[in-house]
Structures are given as C-alpha cells and as structure tokens.
Scaffold this active site. Structure first.
Site, mmCIF file in Angstrom:
data_model
loop_
_atom_site.group_PDB
_atom_site.id
_atom_site.type_symbol
_atom_site.label_atom_id
_atom_site.label_comp_id
_atom_site.label_asym_id
_atom_site.label_seq_id
_atom_site.Cartn_x
_atom_site.Cartn_y
_atom_site.Cartn_z
ATOM 1 N N GLU A 259 -53.009 40.378 -14.887
ATOM 2 C CA GLU A 259 -52.847 39.349 -15.820
ATOM 3 C C GLU A 259 -54.179 38.729 -16.121
ATOM 4 O O GLU A 259 -54.882 38.022 -15.171
ATOM 5 C CB GLU A 259 -51.789 38.561 -15.513
ATOM 6 C CG GLU A 259 -51.594 37.457 -16.651
ATOM 7 C CD GLU A 259 -50.701 36.264 -16.325
ATOM 8 O OE1 GLU A 259 -51.083 35.090 -16.740
ATOM 9 O OE2 GLU A 259 -49.553 36.676 -15.678
ATOM 10 N N CYS A 293 -54.150 30.094 -18.182
ATOM 11 C CA CYS A 293 -54.634 31.413 -19.057
ATOM 12 C C CYS A 293 -53.660 31.477 -20.337
ATOM 13 O O CYS A 293 -53.934 32.318 -21.297
ATOM 14 C CB CYS A 293 -54.162 32.730 -18.303
ATOM 15 S SG CYS A 293 -52.654 32.977 -17.427
#
Length: 492
Positions: A259, A293
């Site tokens: 990720e 993020c």
C-alpha cells in the site's frame, strides 16, 4: 519491559518473547519531533539479529498454526479488549513519539480495535472449498493453510492502525510475524501492539519486533526479505521505497502486498450539499496534518459552485484548532520532522511563484509545523500538481464538466483513494466506475475506512488488499487435496 504503563528509557529487540540488545550493542534514538529530545533508545539491529528474530518466528510457526482456530480467535479478541482499555496510555505515547494529535490517536485506537476484532473472526471461517471432480468416488478439495513467517514493514503516520492491519489477519490465519516498525515510531508502530498481544497470551515467538538505525535500513530490509523461511511480506509506505521492496520480493520470489502513495481526488459536483462537502474535504485533508496516505490532494469542483464551495471550505479551515498535539481539540498538529514541514513549504512556494493563489495559510515552515493552507489556481507546471503533498495543503481545481473532473482525477500515476460529493447517487456511481482509484466513496470523504473493506490501491499506489475479509487468502497457501473412497482403474 513494557511501555504500556510507563515511559521507559530504552527497549530491546523483541525476539522469542524476550527483550535483547543488538548483538553489536549499537542503539539508535527515537526522537520527539516537537522538542527534538530523545524519547527513548532502541537497538540498531544487524543481519545476525534479523536471523534470530526469524529463527524465533519459524520455531513458533508449527505450534501457532496448529493452535485451535477458536483459541486464536479468543486471544485476538482479548487483545482487542486490552487495546481498547489502553487508549489514554497510547495517546500519551503517540503525542511524545510522533507529534500525532490526541484526536488522531483516538482514531488509531478505535480502528485498530475494530481491525483486530474483525480479523479474529477470520480464524474460524471456512479455509477451503469442495471442488467438483470427474473421478467417481473422489472427494476433491482446495485447502488453505498458514503460509509461514510474515514480515511486516509498518510506517509512522497511522502507526497503530497500520501495524494492526499488517499483522492481525496474518496471526488469525496461523502465521507468526516479524514487525519492522518505522524508525520514527518504533513504539507506536510496533512495540505497543506486540506488548498487547503478549499480554493477551500469544505464545513466545509468534510476534517479534526488530528495530534498526535509519542508515542500516537497506541491509535490514533485504535481510528480512531474503531469508528463505519468510513466506509473505507486506509494506505500507511511500511509492519509491515500495518499488525497492517490490524489486527485492521479486528477486527472492516472495509474495508481497503493497500500500503506497496517493494523489487522491475529491470531486464536488454542482448538485452537492456544499456545507457537507466542505466539512468532509476539511476532515480528509487536515486530519493528522495531512499525513495520511488516503488524504485528499486534489479538490476538483464544478465551476458553477466553485466560489460558494471555496468560501465555505476556507471558513471551515479557518476554524481548525492548530498547534501542539497534546491539546484534546488540536486537529492540525506538527509534522513528523522539520524536513517534512520544509518540503511542504517548498511545494507551496513553488506553486505561488508560478501563479497559484493562497486563500489561507501559506508562508514558510514554522519548525515542525506548517499552517493549514488552501491554494487555488494550481496548474500542471507546479510541483504540487503531481507530487504527493503529505502535509496540510489543499489544492482547488475548477472544471466545467463531469468528464473534465474525471480526466483530472485520473491524471496521475497514483490510484489509491477518491471520493465524489453529489446528491444524485446514480450520477455518483456513473463517475465512480470511471475513476481509476482503489477506493471510491460517494457522499463521503477519501480517508473513510472500515476493517472488513478491501483497502488497497492500483497503478503506482500498490497492489493487494489489507481488509480482513480480503487478506486471508494472501496469508495462506492453497493446496489441492483429493481423497478417493474406492480404487480406480488405470490405463496401464
């Protein structure tokens, strides 16, 4: 020694249920980003220490994999209860170690508790399937079994959430883990949860923690990935480092889940509830000073309502409590270090020099702080157009049509998260189908998260999904097993 009840001066490598120094005796400092003072010291592990941690995990593997699924479920449920009870202790540590606000620490605790509880249910779910077979009297099965030692690389920005997401499902499926926490947050991204799991009763060696000096990171990362006993790797962090991890896992043939970074858009359509959208975008941009993020980078607004939305948005930003992280109402606290704040200031200065307008905030960095900032008039010539901001700066983009909004949202090599504000669900779904991002939220914001959902990116934002229901297959090996209840005839 635990950091749960009291702050300690140092920690050891957590290997096989014991804390030990690095074999070299070297240590590295964990620094409070606000004061610049050393919060505590941790060992600077070398390759030999990594081997010991993997030894411990590998020895624990047969027993943990053979532990009754209901027992694994119960241990994880107990850990979730313990974690929930330690919310204030965690917040105290997170404020000192990362400069994260108490509001963000609360989110970390609650979502981590939910992640672990959801992961616990995976332990007792079916782990295979009965297949059709053309052979008379044959039972044909696809069976999933624990893969083996899992290495988890955990970042600092959502430390507890991302640690729980990296290891909870792996543990539920019967795998031992080695956590390599961030150099900027070894307690909150590693030790804290490891201590909770040990207190809950997980056997020695099932959860191990290896820390390193920042300069040693390349050799430690490769040593962890290269060991033949490591069967799975997961990494959450920046795309440049993710590429390195991807190259190493390819070299050593290790399945990996990544990720990575994002350039996340939120589209505000001309039929949106503007106050609701302004509230959602503010939350998605400025929580944890934009160091998430999934934070929104591009706020793409239909031109007909752009002025009204921008007015509401800037007014909401002006109300935000900014400052030191220890206050219970601070939303925009410090950044992880002065270098990060300076980088954000450079992005803003570059944009302003090339014609962007500062609607609120802006200016130079103030130590580890950067003010909540909104820019209008951003163009592709500016660095901030293409670089992930990872800081408290929102960029307004004005478009005339849905098609133009979609094209701008997709004009990036990243593809992590996105959102659409509209009062027309059908219109929102039609746009969602065209957005090339792993997550799309209609009438919600880009950092929306649930433990059972498939969180993950596409393109340069990585691959694989960390959600509990979606990660189980990654942490297992699938084998084909047949059982015949009669002898069959062979052609020879």
């Amino acid at each position: 020694m635990s950091v749960i009840s009291t702050t300690t001066a140092s920690r050891g490598l957590l290997i096989g249920g014991k804390e030990v120094p690095a074999m070299s005796g070297r240590t590295t400092d964990d620094v409070n980003p606000v004061t610049g003072e050393v919060y505590l010291t941790v060992p600077a592990a070398g390759p030999a220490d990594v081997a010991l941690a993997i030894d411990a995990a590998h020895r624990a593997f047969p027993g943990w994999a053979a532990t009754a699924p209901s027992a694994r479920r119960g241990l994880l449920q107990k850990a979730a209860d313990l974690l929930e009870a330690r919310a204030e202790a965690f917040a105290d540590i997170m404020v000192e170690e990362t400069g994260g606000t108490r509001i963000w620490a609360g989110f970390n605790i609650q979502l981590s508790v939910d992640l672990i509880r959801q992961a616990a249910t995976m332990a007792t779910r079916p782990t295979g399937a009965l297949l059709a077979s053309d052979v008379p009297g044959e039972w044909s099965m696809a069976v999933r079994e624990a893969a083996g030692v899992v290495v988890a690389f955990v970042p600092w920005n959502g430390p507890l959430i991302l640690c729980a997401r990296a290891i909870a499902v792996a543990l539920a499926m019967g795998n031992p883990v080695v956590i390599r926490p961030s150099e900027d947050a070894p307690i909150t991204s590693g030790y804290f949860l490891a201590d909770i799991l040990a207190e809950a009763g997980l056997p020695e060696g099932v959860v191990n923690v290896v820390t390193n000096d920042r300069n040693d990171a390349p050799v430690i990362v490769e040593t962890l990935i290269a060991d033949e006993r490591v069967r799975r790797v997961n990494f959450t962090g920046s795309t440049p480092v993710g590429r390195i991890v991807g190259e190493l896992t390819g070299k050593y043939l290790k399945p990996v889940m990544l990720e990575l970074g994002g350039k996340n858009p939120i589209l505000v359509l001309d039929d949106a509830d503007l106050q609701f959208a302004a509230h959602g975008v503010t939350f998605a941009r400025f929580m944890n000073a934009g160091q998430i993020c999934l934070s929104v980078d591009r706020v793409i607004v239909h031109n007909g309502i752009a002025d009204a939305f921008t007015e509401a948005f800037v007014a909401k930003v002006a109300e935000l409590k900014q400052g030191e992280p220890d206050a219970h109402d601070t939303l925009v606290g410090p950044m992880i270090h002065g270098r990060a704040a300076e980088r954000v200031a450079e992005l803003v200065a570059d944009a302003v020099e090339k014609g962007a307008r500062v609607l609120i905030g802006g200016g130079p960095a103030q130590g580890v702080h950067y003010p909540a900032t909104v820019l209008d008039g951003v163009t592709p010539a500016m660095r901030i157009y293409s670089e992930e901001v990872f800081g408290p700066v929102a960029c307004i983009f004005r478009v005339e049509t849905d098609e133009e909004a979609i094209a701008l949202a997709n004009d990036t090599p990243f593809g992590l998260s996105s959102a659409v504000f509209t009062e027309n669900a059908g219109r929102g779904l039609a746009i969602a189908r065209q957005l090339r991002h792993g997550n799309v939220h209609i009438n919600d914001q880009s950092i929306a998260d649930e433990p059972q959902a498939p969180v993950g990116g596409v393109k340069d934002s990585g691959f694989g999904h960390f959600g509990s229901d979606w990660g189980a297959e990654f942490f297992t090996e699938t084998r084909w097993v047949t059982v015949a209840d009669r002898h069959r005839d062979y052609p020879v």
